[in-house]
Design a protein around this motif. Structure first.
Motif, PDB file in Angstrom:
ATOM      1  N   ALA A   1      36.512  36.362  34.328  1.00 48.40           N
ATOM      2  CA  ALA A   1      37.686  36.477  35.196  1.00 48.40           C
ATOM      3  C   ALA A   1      38.526  35.211  35.133  1.00 48.40           C
ATOM      4  N   ILE A   2      39.840  35.386  35.298  1.00 47.97           N
ATOM      5  CA  ILE A   2      40.744  34.250  35.379  1.00 47.97           C
ATOM      6  C   ILE A   2      41.689  34.437  36.556  1.00 47.97           C
ATOM      7  N   GLU A   3      42.219  33.329  37.027  1.00 47.17           N
ATOM      8  CA  GLU A   3      43.237  33.351  38.075  1.00 47.17           C
ATOM      9  C   GLU A   3      44.595  33.193  37.389  1.00 47.17           C
ATOM     10  N   PRO A   4      45.433  34.237  37.395  1.00 41.95           N
ATOM     11  CA  PRO A   4      46.723  34.196  36.695  1.00 41.95           C
ATOM     12  C   PRO A   4      47.610  33.051  37.177  1.00 41.95           C
ATOM     13  N   LEU A   5      48.231  32.367  36.213  1.00 42.32           N
ATOM     14  CA  LEU A   5      49.108  31.245  36.526  1.00 42.32           C
ATOM     15  C   LEU A   5      50.518  31.449  36.002  1.00 42.32           C
TER      16      LEU A   5
ATOM     17  N   VAL B   1      37.505  36.352  41.373  1.00 44.96           N
ATOM     18  CA  VAL B   1      36.173  36.610  40.821  1.00 44.96           C
ATOM     19  C   VAL B   1      35.922  38.119  40.793  1.00 44.96           C
ATOM     20  N   SER B   2      35.249  38.598  39.757  1.00 46.57           N
ATOM     21  CA  SER B   2      35.034  40.044  39.607  1.00 46.57           C
ATOM     22  C   SER B   2      34.090  40.617  40.655  1.00 46.57           C
TER      23      SER B   2
ATOM     24  N   ARG C   1      48.803  45.717  32.263  1.00 43.39           N
ATOM     25  CA  ARG C   1      47.811  46.470  33.026  1.00 43.39           C
ATOM     26  C   ARG C   1      48.332  47.851  33.386  1.00 43.39           C
ATOM     27  N   ALA C   2      49.618  47.948  33.742  1.00 39.91           N
ATOM     28  CA  ALA C   2      50.218  49.229  34.130  1.00 39.91           C
ATOM     29  C   ALA C   2      50.223  50.201  32.956  1.00 39.91           C
ATOM     30  N   GLN C   3      50.453  49.688  31.751  1.00 41.72           N
ATOM     31  CA  GLN C   3      50.487  50.543  30.564  1.00 41.72           C
ATOM     32  C   GLN C   3      49.129  51.174  30.287  1.00 41.72           C
ATOM     33  N   LYS C   4      48.063  50.471  30.665  1.00 40.69           N
ATOM     34  CA  LYS C   4      46.707  50.982  30.468  1.00 40.69           C
ATOM     35  C   LYS C   4      46.237  51.851  31.638  1.00 40.69           C
ATOM     36  N   ASN C   5      46.958  51.738  32.747  1.00 40.02           N
ATOM     37  CA  ASN C   5      46.608  52.522  33.924  1.00 40.02           C
ATOM     38  C   ASN C   5      46.990  53.981  33.693  1.00 40.02           C
ATOM     39  N   LYS C   6      46.069  54.888  33.935  1.00 42.54           N
ATOM     40  CA  LYS C   6      46.315  56.311  33.695  1.00 42.54           C
ATOM     41  C   LYS C   6      47.542  56.813  34.446  1.00 42.54           C
ATOM     42  N   ARG C   7      47.777  56.252  35.626  1.00 39.96           N
ATOM     43  CA  ARG C   7      48.925  56.683  36.428  1.00 39.96           C
ATOM     44  C   ARG C   7      50.146  55.807  36.190  1.00 39.96           C
ATOM     45  N   GLY C   8      49.974  54.777  35.363  1.00 43.80           N
ATOM     46  CA  GLY C   8      51.087  53.900  35.066  1.00 43.80           C
ATOM     47  C   GLY C   8      51.513  53.051  36.250  1.00 43.80           C
ATOM     48  N   LYS C   9      50.636  52.959  37.250  1.00 44.14           N
ATOM     49  CA  LYS C   9      50.967  52.199  38.455  1.00 44.14           C
ATOM     50  C   LYS C   9      50.742  50.711  38.232  1.00 44.14           C
ATOM     51  N   GLN C  10      51.715  49.923  38.648  1.00 41.13           N
ATOM     52  CA  GLN C  10      51.617  48.473  38.477  1.00 41.13           C
ATOM     53  C   GLN C  10      50.761  47.847  39.569  1.00 41.13           C
ATOM     54  N   ILE C  11      49.917  46.900  39.170  1.00 41.24           N
ATOM     55  CA  ILE C  11      49.055  46.207  40.121  1.00 41.24           C
ATOM     56  C   ILE C  11      49.834  45.045  40.728  1.00 41.24           C
ATOM     57  N   GLU C  12      50.030  45.087  42.029  1.00 39.65           N
ATOM     58  CA  GLU C  12      50.831  44.063  42.701  1.00 39.65           C
ATOM     59  C   GLU C  12      49.993  42.884  43.177  1.00 39.65           C
ATOM     60  N   THR C  13      48.705  43.123  43.442  1.00 39.63           N
ATOM     61  CA  THR C  13      47.837  42.054  43.930  1.00 39.63           C
ATOM     62  C   THR C  13      47.405  41.171  42.769  1.00 39.63           C
ATOM     63  N   ILE C  14      47.882  39.940  42.750  1.00 37.67           N
ATOM     64  CA  ILE C  14      47.619  39.039  41.625  1.00 37.67           C
ATOM     65  C   ILE C  14      46.121  38.831  41.402  1.00 37.67           C
ATOM     66  N   SER C  15      45.360  38.772  42.484  1.00 37.45           N
ATOM     67  CA  SER C  15      43.926  38.514  42.352  1.00 37.45           C
ATOM     68  C   SER C  15      43.187  39.655  41.647  1.00 37.45           C
TER      69      SER C  15
ATOM     70  N   ILE D   1      43.551  30.354  35.041  1.00 37.58           N
ATOM     71  CA  ILE D   1      42.395  29.467  35.247  1.00 37.58           C
ATOM     72  C   ILE D   1      41.113  30.280  35.107  1.00 37.58           C
ATOM     73  N   ILE D   2      40.184  29.807  34.316  1.00 38.18           N
ATOM     74  CA  ILE D   2      38.900  30.486  34.166  1.00 38.18           C
ATOM     75  C   ILE D   2      38.087  30.266  35.444  1.00 38.18           C
ATOM     76  N   VAL D   3      37.729  31.352  36.121  1.00 41.65           N
ATOM     77  CA  VAL D   3      37.023  31.231  37.400  1.00 41.65           C
ATOM     78  C   VAL D   3      35.629  31.860  37.380  1.00 41.65           C
ATOM     79  N   GLU D   4      35.294  32.565  36.286  1.00 44.38           N
ATOM     80  CA  GLU D   4      33.977  33.208  36.213  1.00 44.38           C
ATOM     81  C   GLU D   4      33.547  33.342  34.755  1.00 44.38           C
ATOM     82  N   THR D   5      32.302  32.968  34.479  1.00 44.49           N
ATOM     83  CA  THR D   5      31.755  33.043  33.126  1.00 44.49           C
ATOM     84  C   THR D   5      30.324  33.570  33.143  1.00 44.49           C
TER      85      THR D   5
END
Length: 232
Positions: free
Chosen positions: A107-111, A211-212, A121-135, A44-48
């Protein structure tokens, strides 16, 4: 999260409107991305933010500037404009009715397709850590593009309203009926643009955790004047 519901796609007549109107209209709509393997990602688009061109000193098309890079801003309403920032991150914009004007999706709210978004996102993360917080998956224009595999190579100059396009498009939300309140505030990262630096051309859904960046002062003023129809 209704991944299999056949939602109405937005057509040209839905989004062929002035830039500011489009920035507000897109809130609550769904951004859909179909990957090469058939996977569907939705949010969902939440910020423009809107960039008006012309006199808008923060716009890539300020004073009628026109290049091969910003050409999508002059294409018909609903055309994607993907550009790179800081030499490494992409941002997704949608052209509006006026030549040279476009709306940045911040920003969007993942559905749907959340696990794929986390992996991207994890692949782009320098540490390869996965983001668990959906927001936190898509709470910024570049994060959004990384999560949904949006690059200049695969998503630029695409007509979102073309029903033959199966790469990226917009849909109505099956449940949201614009029963949310919108915060109007200044754009982010805009410096040395004179009066355009503080113009209230960023919009986000009040209370949404994806929201960012919140503007607490604007939120406070909004809630104090909640009867002001300009914010509905």
């Amino acid at each position: 999260m209704f991944p299999n519901i056949n939602c109405k796609r937005l057509l040209k007549e839905d989004i062929e409107i002035p830039c500011k109107e489009l920035a507000l209209y897109l809130l609550g709509k769904i951004l859909v991305r179909k990957l090469g393997d058939g996977s569907i990602l939705k949010g969902i688009i939440v910020e423009t933010e809107c960039y008006l061109g012309g006199e808008d000193k923060a716009s890539h098309s300020f004073n009628g500037r026109r290049t091969s890079a910003n050409e999508p801003m002059y294409m018909p309403a609903g055309t994607t404009y993907v550009y790179m920032t800081y030499g490494m991150y992409y941002c997704l914009n949608i052209s509006s009715k006026e030549p040279g004007a476009a709306v940045l999706l911040r920003a969007i709210e993942p559905l749907c397709g959340i696990d794929i978004m986390k992996s991207s996102r994890a692949q782009k993360n320098k540490r390869g850590k996965q983001i668990e917080t959906i927001s936190k998956l898509c709470d910024g224009p570049s994060k959004l593009c990384i999560a949904m595999n949006i690059t200049k190579e695969n998503c630029n100059k695409i007509d979102l309203t073309d029903l033959k396009n199966e790469d990226i498009w917009l849909e109505e939300h099956p449940e949201i009926v614009e029963d949310f309140t919108v915060v109007h505030t200044s754009r982010i990262g805009i410096n040395n643009a004179g009066e355009w630096t503080t113009r209230p051309l960023r919009f986000y859904i009040l209370g949404n955790k994806c929201v960012s960046k919140r503007d607490k002062l604007a939120e406070k003023e909004l809630l104090a004047n909640c009867d002001n129809k300009d914010y509905k």
